[in-house]
Design an enzyme around this catalytic site. Structure first.
Site, PDB file in Angstrom:
ATOM      1  N   TYR A   1      -2.228  -1.481  10.691  1.00 30.95           N
ATOM      2  CA  TYR A   1      -2.458  -2.045   9.355  1.00 30.95           C
ATOM      3  C   TYR A   1      -1.271  -1.716   8.446  1.00 30.95           C
ATOM      4  O   TYR A   1      -0.699  -2.596   7.790  1.00 30.95           O
ATOM      5  CB  TYR A   1      -3.758  -1.468   8.757  1.00 30.95           C
ATOM      6  CG  TYR A   1      -3.816  -1.584   7.246  1.00 30.95           C
ATOM      7  CD1 TYR A   1      -4.107  -2.802   6.649  1.00 30.95           C
ATOM      8  CD2 TYR A   1      -3.556  -0.485   6.417  1.00 30.95           C
ATOM      9  CE1 TYR A   1      -4.128  -2.920   5.255  1.00 30.95           C
ATOM     10  CE2 TYR A   1      -3.572  -0.599   5.041  1.00 30.95           C
ATOM     11  CZ  TYR A   1      -3.862  -1.820   4.464  1.00 30.95           C
ATOM     12  OH  TYR A   1      -3.874  -1.932   3.090  1.00 30.95           O
TER      13      TYR A   1
ATOM     14  N   LYS B   1       1.927  -4.029   6.443  1.00 33.68           N
ATOM     15  CA  LYS B   1       2.364  -3.960   5.034  1.00 33.68           C
ATOM     16  C   LYS B   1       3.879  -3.793   4.973  1.00 33.68           C
ATOM     17  O   LYS B   1       4.574  -4.461   4.197  1.00 33.68           O
ATOM     18  CB  LYS B   1       1.675  -2.795   4.311  1.00 33.68           C
ATOM     19  CG  LYS B   1       0.195  -2.965   4.148  1.00 33.68           C
ATOM     20  CD  LYS B   1      -0.128  -4.112   3.221  1.00 33.68           C
ATOM     21  CE  LYS B   1      -1.586  -4.495   3.220  1.00 33.68           C
ATOM     22  NZ  LYS B   1      -1.857  -5.798   2.642  1.00 33.68           N
TER      23      LYS B   1
ATOM     24  N   SER C   1       0.833  -1.203   0.000  1.00 34.47           N
ATOM     25  CA  SER C   1       0.000   0.000   0.000  1.00 34.47           C
ATOM     26  C   SER C   1       0.867   1.252   0.000  1.00 34.47           C
ATOM     27  O   SER C   1       1.976   1.265   0.555  1.00 34.47           O
ATOM     28  CB  SER C   1      -0.862  -0.010   1.266  1.00 34.47           C
ATOM     29  OG  SER C   1      -1.434   1.256   1.486  1.00 34.47           O
TER      30      SER C   1
END
Ligand code: NAD
Ligand code: UD1
Length: 339
Positions: free
Chosen positions: A153, A157, A128
């Site tokens: 989150y 990644k 991302s």
């Protein structure tokens, strides 16, 4: 090629499965349906008129994952794995960090173990733009350092990117493609598959879609005092079908060992209010909004330089903001499964 699509019933996984099948690849999907529905698999078949093998398996369950590899490798081993599976809600990850680290890291590690055991040397991973934090130079290129990441989150990644880099360094046969998505929106033009968030949407376009459909009264615009064209946040929205095609293009690196990093975006930035205006145009509905405080963790402007993907993969986004909003709205009218 035979491709394992992990998280294949989800938003991006389903669109990618369609594009893989259209390009002539064979697709096996694994998903535990924690954020998707089985019906999506039927819709992938309906769109492509091709068969898709589906396993309802939690990838964190190593035994069940290895069973899938065992069964599948009896006919033909996987040429590549596309890893979409994981939790993705930024706000929820702040409230439930351990669940996010557990699910996102454990599933990825199990996939790496299975790759080793069953001699699959290629993985494409859904990363991302969040790994860039608040970059000093816009448009952001892959050469830009990773920045301060604002959520658990986002940390998963970045950590997974590191795990895959270490994996590649340990084995000269492995190819790991890290695709850093900007803001995927839209839906397949058939209206059969799209984005179906559970509960209150976190992201802009799913929220606007709910307002357009009369499910919510108004959009909250998070801040109008950013240093941008109209004061609202600017992002690089990309049509999910273009993004899906980016994965098909990335498969050409499946036998090129090493770490390959690409930004997948259009390279164009649009403000919140520009997206609202476009959604109003394609839907013919008014989208009422109220300006509220900035959302913590948001940056003012984030869009990419997508030229590396164009030069090396021969891929670039073709669809524009109008296509994205039109297809999102079409999906609300035709395909939506969550209420
Ligand atoms: P999604 O939630 O629609 O799809 C993920 C799928 O993985 C779901 O179908 C879910 O049921 C499945 N899944 C989750 N944990 C699993 C597990 N342990 N075992 C098996 N299946 C599991 O999300 P999406 O929007 O399609 O995103 C796909 C990937 O791309 C995610 O990793 C996400 O973090 C990443 N990503 C998404 C965006 C975005 O805006 N949608 C942006 C950047 C990166
Ligand atoms: C968010 C995540 C990012 C993740 C991506 C895809 C944060 C800080 N970032 O990106 O890590 O990879 O989603 O899941 O959460 N907006 C509103 N009102 C809303 C919703 C959004 O004004 O109800 C604005 C935001 O302030 C932002 C823009 O719309 O300026 C886009 O927001 P969003 O769709 O949530 O994506 P990002 O924040 O870019």
């Amino acid at each position: 090629m035979k491709i394992l699509v992990a998280g294949g019933a989800g938003f991006i996984g389903s669109h990618t499965s369609v594009e893989l099948l259209a390009a002539g690849h064979d697709v096996v999907c694994i998903d535990n349906l924690s954020n998707s529905k089985l019906e999506v698999i039927d819709r992938i078949k309906e769109i492509t008129s091709r068969d898709v093998k589906f396993y309802n398996v939690d990838i964190c369950n190593k035994k069940e994952l290895l069973d899938v590899f065992d069964i599948e490798s009896k006919t033909k081993k996987f040429d590549s794995i596309i890893m979409f599976a994981g939790y993705k809600a930024v706000g929820e990850s702040v409230l439930k960090p351990i669940e996010y680290y557990e699910n996102n890291l454990e599933s990825l590690i199990n996939i790496c173990i299975a790759m080793k055991m069953y001699s699959c040397n290629s993985i494409i991973f859904s990363s991302s733009a969040t790994v860039y934090g608040d970059p000093k130079i816009i448009p952001v290129t892959e050469a830009c350092e990773k920045g301060k990441i604002s959520s658990p989150y986002g940390q998963t990644k970045s950590m997974i990117e590191q795990i895959l880099e270490d994996f590649v360094n340990s084995d000269k046969n492995i190819s790991a493609c890290l695709l850093r998505y900007f803001n995927p929106i839209g839906a397949h033009e058939s209206g059969l598959i799209g984005e179906d968030p559970n509960g209150i949407p976190n992201n802009l376009v799913p929220y606007i879609a709910d307002v357009a459909m009369g499910k919510r009264d108004y959009l909250r615009v998070f801040g109008s005092d950013y240093n941008t064209k109209d004061g609202t946040g600017v992002r690089d929205y990309i049509h999910v079908v273009d993004l899906a095609k980016g994965h098909v293009a990335a498969l050409k690196l499946y036998n090129k060992p090493g770490v390959h990093i690409y930004n997948l975006g259009t390279g164009e930035g649009y403000s919140v209010l520009e997206v609202v205006k476009m959604y109003e145009k394609v839907s013919g509905k008014s989208i009422p909004y109220k300006i509220v405080d900035r959302r913590p963790g948001d940056v003012a402007v984030l869009y990419c330089d997508p030229s590396k993907a164009k030069n090396e993969l021969g891929w670039s986004a073709k669809l524009n903001l109008e296509d994205m909003c039109r297809d999102s709205y079409n999906y609300q009218l035709k395909g939506r499964m969550n209420g």
